[in-house]
Scaffold this active site. Structure first.
Site, PDB file in Angstrom:
ATOM      1  CG  ASP A 186      -2.127   0.892   1.102  1.00 39.10           C
ATOM      2  OD1 ASP A 186      -1.958   2.070   0.733  1.00 39.10           O
ATOM      3  OD2 ASP A 186      -3.239   0.445   1.384  1.00 39.10           O
ATOM      4  CG  ASP A 221       2.729   4.872  -6.784  1.00 38.39           C
ATOM      5  OD1 ASP A 221       1.555   4.483  -7.007  1.00 38.39           O
ATOM      6  OD2 ASP A 221       3.193   5.934  -7.251  1.00 38.39           O
ATOM      7  CG  ASN A 255      -8.584  -4.462  -1.231  1.00 38.00           C
ATOM      8  OD1 ASN A 255      -9.813  -4.478  -1.189  1.00 38.00           O
ATOM      9  ND2 ASN A 255      -7.865  -3.485  -0.656  1.00 38.00           N
ATOM     10  CE1 TYR A 315     -13.889   1.510  -8.260  1.00 39.34           C
ATOM     11  CE2 TYR A 315     -16.245   1.177  -8.588  1.00 39.34           C
ATOM     12  CZ  TYR A 315     -15.093   0.973  -7.858  1.00 39.34           C
ATOM     13  OH  TYR A 315     -15.140   0.201  -6.711  1.00 39.34           O
TER      14      TYR A 315
HETATM   15  P1  NAP Z   1     -10.131   2.557   0.362  1.00 38.12           P
HETATM   16  O1  NAP Z   1     -10.740   2.709   1.707  1.00 38.12           O
HETATM   17  O2  NAP Z   1      -9.917   3.783  -0.464  1.00 38.12           O
HETATM   18  O3  NAP Z   1      -8.769   1.763   0.496  1.00 38.12           O
HETATM   19  C1  NAP Z   1      -7.981   1.514  -0.649  1.00 38.12           C
HETATM   20  C2  NAP Z   1      -6.520   1.396  -0.225  1.00 38.12           C
HETATM   21  O4  NAP Z   1      -5.739   1.273  -1.427  1.00 38.12           O
HETATM   22  C3  NAP Z   1      -6.040   2.636   0.518  1.00 38.12           C
HETATM   23  O5  NAP Z   1      -5.189   2.289   1.581  1.00 38.12           O
HETATM   24  C4  NAP Z   1      -5.301   3.372  -0.575  1.00 38.12           C
HETATM   25  O6  NAP Z   1      -4.288   4.248  -0.121  1.00 38.12           O
HETATM   26  C5  NAP Z   1      -4.694   2.232  -1.357  1.00 38.12           C
HETATM   27  N1  NAP Z   1      -4.232   2.722  -2.638  1.00 38.12           N
HETATM   28  C6  NAP Z   1      -4.900   3.560  -3.491  1.00 38.12           C
HETATM   29  N2  NAP Z   1      -4.101   3.871  -4.512  1.00 38.12           N
HETATM   30  C7  NAP Z   1      -2.918   3.224  -4.321  1.00 38.12           C
HETATM   31  C8  NAP Z   1      -1.708   3.161  -5.038  1.00 38.12           C
HETATM   32  N3  NAP Z   1      -1.489   3.861  -6.167  1.00 38.12           N
HETATM   33  N4  NAP Z   1      -0.710   2.380  -4.563  1.00 38.12           N
HETATM   34  C9  NAP Z   1      -0.868   1.706  -3.416  1.00 38.12           C
HETATM   35  N5  NAP Z   1      -1.989   1.748  -2.672  1.00 38.12           N
HETATM   36  C10 NAP Z   1      -3.020   2.497  -3.127  1.00 38.12           C
HETATM   37  O7  NAP Z   1     -10.981   1.555  -0.542  1.00 38.12           O
HETATM   38  P2  NAP Z   1     -12.032   0.395  -0.115  1.00 38.12           P
HETATM   39  O8  NAP Z   1     -13.376   0.990  -0.055  1.00 38.12           O
HETATM   40  O9  NAP Z   1     -11.491  -0.374   1.028  1.00 38.12           O
HETATM   41  O10 NAP Z   1     -12.006  -0.475  -1.457  1.00 38.12           O
HETATM   42  C11 NAP Z   1     -11.185  -1.626  -1.607  1.00 38.12           C
HETATM   43  C12 NAP Z   1     -11.545  -2.297  -2.919  1.00 38.12           C
HETATM   44  O11 NAP Z   1     -12.950  -2.625  -2.922  1.00 38.12           O
HETATM   45  C13 NAP Z   1     -11.327  -1.402  -4.146  1.00 38.12           C
HETATM   46  O12 NAP Z   1     -10.843  -2.165  -5.220  1.00 38.12           O
HETATM   47  C14 NAP Z   1     -12.714  -0.890  -4.464  1.00 38.12           C
HETATM   48  O13 NAP Z   1     -12.870  -0.548  -5.817  1.00 38.12           O
HETATM   49  C15 NAP Z   1     -13.557  -2.093  -4.074  1.00 38.12           C
HETATM   50  N6  NAP Z   1     -14.954  -1.738  -3.784  1.00 38.12           N
HETATM   51  C16 NAP Z   1     -15.290  -0.949  -2.735  1.00 38.12           C
HETATM   52  C17 NAP Z   1     -16.621  -0.658  -2.486  1.00 38.12           C
HETATM   53  C18 NAP Z   1     -17.068   0.204  -1.335  1.00 38.12           C
HETATM   54  O14 NAP Z   1     -18.264   0.484  -1.241  1.00 38.12           O
HETATM   55  N7  NAP Z   1     -16.181   0.628  -0.461  1.00 38.12           N
HETATM   56  C19 NAP Z   1     -17.603  -1.151  -3.331  1.00 38.12           C
HETATM   57  C20 NAP Z   1     -17.232  -1.954  -4.402  1.00 38.12           C
HETATM   58  C21 NAP Z   1     -15.902  -2.242  -4.614  1.00 38.12           C
HETATM   59  P3  NAP Z   1      -4.639   5.855  -0.078  1.00 38.12           P
HETATM   60  O15 NAP Z   1      -5.658   5.979   0.982  1.00 38.12           O
HETATM   61  O16 NAP Z   1      -3.361   6.524   0.248  1.00 38.12           O
HETATM   62  O17 NAP Z   1      -5.168   6.194  -1.433  1.00 38.12           O
END
Ligand code: NAP
Length: 238
Positions: free
Chosen positions: A33, A48, A74, A138
């Site tokens: 991450d 990254d 993820n 997305y």
């Molecule tokens: P989140 O809270 O934003 O967590 C995502 C993590 O990935 C964060 O720690 C983020 O770091 C990291 N990340 C983002 N860009 C990165 C990069 N370039 N390099 C390394 N790390 C990076 O997201 P989440 O809601 O847990 O979602 C996790 C997965 O589930 C995603 O694939 C999302 O599309 C999917 N999803 C989520 C939902 C929902 O309702 N939450 C619904 C459907 C699908 P930073 O915070 O620094 O960016």
């Protein structure tokens, strides 16, 4: 035997819950991450995912710990806007993190998994790939990862490797709240369309991931599981 797994984006949200669950299930788990985690810093490798060199450096460090036989792709970003306002930069960033990085991570673990004749890969897509406004890039990236899952499942099955997809519905994380501010009527509308009557939790997703990652799930391959409180059956947030 202790097996090693990598979870991308496990510093917070869904990834963190997956990390904790897999660790509980006995996997030695590592978190790739960009964000510094609040806990388990020893298992974190600053990566990254937009940068292929950063990804290959992370796996090079990881391999010192022995073969990696688990991967959960993820990490993801949701840069939301209508089609007319969608920028090329946002499109390319979305594809780099949500689609290219999963392919690069999978390539990094292939040799280990083939040698061990065992592997578990879980890709996290989204219910939004079925259609949701403001999500051109997305939705495309999540449809893409679901398609890649089926290709990899076919290519890798003979090596004892399974590849499956989980498509979450609305889950209460920073990402969801950012894209759907709680005070917006639209957010309440989304919650109102979920038959379960609530947002999902990161642990709801970790439950499905643990199932696919289990050694006993070896005959479950190329599948897509919606974990969505039933919203994929309802009208959904169009
Ligand atoms: P989140 O809270 O934003 O967590 C995502 C993590 O990935 C964060 O720690 C983020 O770091 C990291 N990340 C983002 N860009 C990165 C990069 N370039 N390099 C390394 N790390 C990076 O997201 P989440 O809601 O847990 O979602 C996790 C997965 O589930 C995603 O694939 C999302 O599309 C999917 N999803 C989520 C939902 C929902 O309702 N939450 C619904 C459907 C699908 P930073 O915070 O620094 O960016």
């Amino acid at each position: 035997m202790t097996r090693t797994a990598v979870v991308t984006g496990a510093s917070r949200g869904i990834g963190k819950a997956i990390f904790n669950r897999l660790s509980y299930e006995g996997w030695k788990t590592f978190n790739l991450d960009i964000l510094v985690p609040e806990e388990h810093e020893g298992s974190w490798i600053a990566t990254d995912l937009t940068n292929p060199v950063s990804i290959s450096n992370a796996f090079e460090m990881l391999r010192e710990n022995g073969p990696i036989t688990g991967l959960v792709n993820n990490a993801g970003v949701a840069l939301v806007d209508r089609l007319e306002n969608s920028s090329l930069n946002d499109f390319e960033r979305t594809m780099a993190i949500n689609l290219r990085a999963p392919m690069l991570c999978a390539q990094e673990v292939l040799e280990d998994m083939k040698q061990e004749q065992f592997g578990r890969i879980v890709n996290i897509a989204s219910r939004a790939m079925m259609g949701k406004t403001h999500r051109t890039a997305y939705g495309a990236s999540k449809g893409g990862i679901a398609a890649m899952t089926r290709v990899w499942a076919l290519e890798l099955a003979e090596h004892g490797i399974t590849v499956n997809t989980i498509a979450p519905g609305p889950i209460a994380t920073e990402m969801f709240t950012h894209a759907n501010p709680p005070d917006m009527p639209r957010t309440q509308e989304i919650i109102g369309t979920i038959p379960a009557g609530r947002l999902g939790s990161p642990d709801d997703i970790a439950q499905g991931v643990a199932f696919f990652m289990d050694e006993r799930s070896g005959f479950i391959n190329g599948q897509l599981l919606y974990i969505c409180g039933g919203i994929t059956l309802a009208r959904g947030g169009s």
